[in-house]
Design a protein around this motif. Structure first.
Motif, mmCIF file in Angstrom:
data_model
loop_
_atom_site.group_PDB
_atom_site.id
_atom_site.type_symbol
_atom_site.label_atom_id
_atom_site.label_comp_id
_atom_site.label_asym_id
_atom_site.label_seq_id
_atom_site.Cartn_x
_atom_site.Cartn_y
_atom_site.Cartn_z
ATOM 1 N N GLU A 32 50.360 2.945 31.458
ATOM 2 C CA GLU A 32 50.642 4.076 30.579
ATOM 3 C C GLU A 32 49.492 5.074 30.564
ATOM 4 O OE1 GLU A 32 53.420 4.680 29.135
ATOM 5 O OE2 GLU A 32 54.444 2.781 29.514
ATOM 6 N N ASP A 36 48.590 10.245 37.320
ATOM 7 C CA ASP A 36 49.811 10.411 38.115
ATOM 8 C C ASP A 36 49.618 9.922 39.543
ATOM 9 O OD1 ASP A 36 51.133 11.476 35.977
ATOM 10 O OD2 ASP A 36 51.317 13.499 36.789
ATOM 11 N N ARG A 57 57.031 9.945 31.504
ATOM 12 C CA ARG A 57 55.987 10.945 31.260
ATOM 13 C C ARG A 57 56.497 12.361 31.525
ATOM 14 N NH1 ARG A 57 50.356 9.701 34.082
ATOM 15 N NH2 ARG A 57 50.502 8.007 32.553
ATOM 16 N N HIS A 58 57.254 12.547 32.594
ATOM 17 C CA HIS A 58 57.661 13.890 32.997
ATOM 18 C C HIS A 58 59.144 14.188 32.752
ATOM 19 C CE1 HIS A 58 53.717 14.311 34.614
ATOM 20 N NE2 HIS A 58 53.892 13.347 35.480
#
Length: 209
Positions: A32, A36, A57-58
């Motif tokens: 987490e 990236d 996340r995205h």
């Protein structure tokens, strides 16, 4: 692909296979917080948990962006799920793990363009082919895609707190107080960070005005 839109592990014998009985909670916590590039590299090696973190996340930003292109929240969810599937299947084609976010945004843009084209085909009745609305024409979508790439490049240059404040405000619609609560920052700090982020982005995006 699970109901959440994340990929199922194609090989059942992988240790990364998610399940309620999986005792790998300790190993998920570092993911987490991972960059990236680290997550993308692991995903390229077949780590489904790493790809799931990238998707979580995205995913919200991908939904906001595609919803604006499509003018539909429902279609946006479908497009983002399709983008996740494509991203998982094509993750080995990613040239630079550090640029995985831009890569995923380009995928969702292509999916949105495909959806707009399907709409236009279905709307053609008795060979009547009216021009697409200006905001959803292929030319405008391509411009939006290029502009989005430029925005991501500019955002990457911001300090992390400025970037987080801007994203929460401009893409998720958080109030200043909600941003402060989410990031553990005083309201005055949030205002200052947003002000500096906006000035910087206005300068960076001058060519698109």
């Amino acid at each position: 692909m699970s109901d959440s839109g994340l990929p199922d592990d194609p090989d059942g014998d992988r240790t990364s296979d998610p399940s309620p009985a999986d005792d790998g909670a300790e190993s998920r916590n570092p993911l987490e917080e991972a960059a990236d590039a680290t997550l993308a590299s692991r995903a390229m090696d077949g780590d489904t948990h790493a790809f799931e973190v990238l998707a979580r996340r995205h995913g919200p930003l991908m939904r906001v962006y595609s919803a604006k292109l499509l003018n539909s929240d429902i279609e946006s969810d479908d497009v983002v799920q399709e983008a996740f599937l494509t991203g998982w299947r094509q993750i080995d084609q990613l040239d630079s793990p550090a640029h995985v976010r831009n890569w995923m945004m380009r995928i969702v843009t292509r999916k949105a363009i495909d959806r707009i084209r399907v709409r236009r085909t279905h709307d053609d009745i008795d060979d009547w082919d009216p021009p697409a609305p200006a905001e959803t024409s292929p030319e405008r979508v391509v411009i939006a895609r290029l502009q989005m790439d430029a925005v991501w490049d500019a955002l990457d240059k911001l300090p992390s707190d400025q970037r987080r404040c801007w994203l929460l405000r401009e893409t998720a619609g958080y109030s200043y107080q909600e941003i402060g609560d989410s990031l553990g920052l005083p309201l005055s700090t949030v205002r200052g960070l947003l002000s500096r982020a906006r000035r910087f982005l206005l300068t960076e995006m001058e060519a698109w005005r």
